[in-house]
Design a protein around this motif. Structure first.
Motif, PDB file in Angstrom:
ATOM      1  N   GLU A 169      11.773   0.824   0.645  1.00  0.00           N
ATOM      2  CA  GLU A 169      10.330   0.969   0.883  1.00  0.00           C
ATOM      3  C   GLU A 169       9.824   2.266   0.244  1.00  0.00           C
ATOM      4  O   GLU A 169       8.734   2.309  -0.332  1.00  0.00           O
ATOM      5  N   ILE A 172       4.633   4.543   5.874  1.00  0.00           N
ATOM      6  CA  ILE A 172       5.654   3.514   5.691  1.00  0.00           C
ATOM      7  C   ILE A 172       6.764   3.818   6.716  1.00  0.00           C
ATOM      8  O   ILE A 172       6.727   4.856   7.374  1.00  0.00           O
ATOM      9  N   HIS A 210       9.625   1.799  -3.519  1.00  0.00           N
ATOM     10  CA  HIS A 210       8.444   0.996  -3.821  1.00  0.00           C
ATOM     11  C   HIS A 210       7.185   1.864  -3.762  1.00  0.00           C
ATOM     12  O   HIS A 210       6.291   1.761  -4.602  1.00  0.00           O
TER      13      HIS A 210
END
Ligand code: ATP
Ligand code: PRP
Length: 215
Positions: free
Chosen positions: A22, A97, A25
């Motif tokens: 994550e 996140i 990304h």
């Protein structure tokens, strides 16, 4: 072309494990050059060619240590680690996140006892929380599978991260108290923040662009 205008090299500490993908990304969305080496190799130090950027891959709990000592200028790490490690670093941004929550959990029929014991991977967070609640508890540090502790009688409660709630449910435990929400943060070394301000600001600005609602 160099990533930063004034050629200040920036070392970024990335957390291996659960939030790595994550986080990578997120970097990609922010426009950082993410090489195949970062995503798919056993290398722990990964320079980005033609950019004044280098990644180091660390255990999540060690990210603030690398940043405090300045071997990494900035780092990406969970708030849980920051609260537990209490390292002397700047917390620059909430990247929004790696969402999860820090909870007190136990058996559904849990009742206060005279000698309460709490098992956790996070002894500082747990001790601080119960002190603030005015409760005296014995905190037992474990390194994982904390849900075992109430099931087999090591402790009557646990302090741990809950995400989907599946681990608690499958082990017959319930959430008892909410301690705090956890997300992933961008942190910076204090000296780097001053001496490499342009590079640190640049990366924080790029990150800010992709944090929902923070443009
Ligand atoms: N469900 C979750 N459980 C644990 N950590 C989570 C969860 N969701 C997000 N996180 C984030 O991921 C980080 C933990 O990642 P990971 O489990 O890979 O590290 P670790 O605790 O060092 O792992 P381990 O000791 O199991 O190898 C935490 O710091 C937290 O911020
Ligand atoms: O609510 P859930 O989605 O089930 O996630 C929570 C579980 O995930 C983490 O454990 P992890 O998988 O990191 O293993 P560990 O027990 O060895 O720390 C955490 O400590 C919980 O046990």
């Amino acid at each position: 072309m160099a990533f930063f205008a004034n050629e200040q090299k920036l070392t970024i500490a990335m957390p291996k494990g659960r939030i790595f993908e994550e986080a990578v990304h997120f970097l990609q969305q922010a426009g950082l050059e993410v090489t195949a080496e970062l995503q798919d190799s056993r290398k722990l130090v990964i320079p980005v060619e033609n950019a004044s950027l280098e990644f180091i891959l660390a255990k999540p709990a060690d990210v603030p240590t690398y940043v405090e000592y300045g071997v990494a200028d900035v780092g990406v790490v969970g708030k849980d680690v920051l609260l537990e490690e209490e390292r002397d670093v700047y917390e620059l941004l909430d990247l929004q996140i790696g969402y999860c929550r820090m909870m007190v959990a136990g058996l559904p029929d849990w009742k206060p006892t005279d000698s309460p014991r709490v098992a956790t991977k996070y002894p500082k967070i747990a001790s601080r929380y119960f002190r603030e609640q005015g409760q005296q508890v014995e905190v037992i540090k474990l390194n994982g599978s904390v849900e075992l502790a109430p099931m087999i009688g090591l402790a009557d409660r646990i302090v741990d991260i809950v995400s989907t709630g599946r681990t608690l449910k499958e082990n017959g435990l319930v959430e008892l108290e909410h301690i705090c929400e956890i997300t992933t943060r961008l942190i910076a070394n204090r000296a780097s923040y001053r001496m490499k301000s342009e590079a640190v600001d640049d990366i924080a600005g790029k990150f800010l662009e992709v944090i929902p609602g923070r443009k």
